[in-house]
Design a protein around this motif. Sequence first.
Motif, PDB file in Angstrom:
ATOM      1  N   THR A   4     -25.491  -3.482 -24.232  1.00  0.00           N
ATOM      2  CA  THR A   4     -26.830  -3.349 -23.662  1.00  0.00           C
ATOM      3  C   THR A   4     -27.790  -2.726 -24.663  1.00  0.00           C
ATOM      4  O   THR A   4     -28.929  -3.165 -24.795  1.00  0.00           O
ATOM      5  N   HIS A   7     -29.609  -4.913 -27.108  1.00  0.00           N
ATOM      6  CA  HIS A   7     -30.654  -5.781 -26.575  1.00  0.00           C
ATOM      7  C   HIS A   7     -31.925  -5.023 -26.190  1.00  0.00           C
ATOM      8  O   HIS A   7     -32.870  -5.631 -25.675  1.00  0.00           O
ATOM      9  N   LYS A  10     -35.948  -6.221 -25.988  1.00  0.00           N
ATOM     10  CA  LYS A  10     -36.113  -7.604 -25.523  1.00  0.00           C
ATOM     11  C   LYS A  10     -36.673  -7.549 -24.108  1.00  0.00           C
ATOM     12  O   LYS A  10     -36.840  -6.472 -23.546  1.00  0.00           O
ATOM     13  N   GLU A  14     -33.580  -9.599 -19.540  1.00  0.00           N
ATOM     14  CA  GLU A  14     -32.480  -9.812 -20.481  1.00  0.00           C
ATOM     15  C   GLU A  14     -31.669  -8.531 -20.680  1.00  0.00           C
ATOM     16  O   GLU A  14     -30.436  -8.573 -20.705  1.00  0.00           O
ATOM     17  N   VAL A  15     -32.361  -7.409 -20.790  1.00  0.00           N
ATOM     18  CA  VAL A  15     -31.663  -6.134 -20.969  1.00  0.00           C
ATOM     19  C   VAL A  15     -30.825  -5.815 -19.730  1.00  0.00           C
ATOM     20  O   VAL A  15     -29.671  -5.391 -19.836  1.00  0.00           O
ATOM     21  N   THR A  18     -27.629  -7.782 -19.484  1.00  0.00           N
ATOM     22  CA  THR A  18     -26.580  -7.473 -20.459  1.00  0.00           C
ATOM     23  C   THR A  18     -25.534  -6.520 -19.896  1.00  0.00           C
ATOM     24  O   THR A  18     -24.423  -6.470 -20.422  1.00  0.00           O
TER      25      THR A  18
END
Length: 87
Positions: A4, A7, A10, A14-15, A18
Amino acid sequence: MPFTLVHVGKPALEVLLTIPGGLLFGALALRGRSMLGPFLLHWTLAASVDVWVNLGGLRADWRRPAEQYQGDRREDSQIKRRYDVGV
């Protein structure tokens, strides 16, 4: 958790995704005793999203509320011209 943290920076969705993705990839790596499976799955997913976006699957202004489009005639005509087959 390291999956995580890589990322961060972003888009928020999306985070957030993760977290379960990292758990899934970790379980796959432990079960298969190899990082190759999760690596290939991550690469395939990232490549397919890139291709989809580059083919026009996601417009840059997809989050604009509908009321912002009202009265925006110049932008509407540019969009229509871009997607008209006869032009």
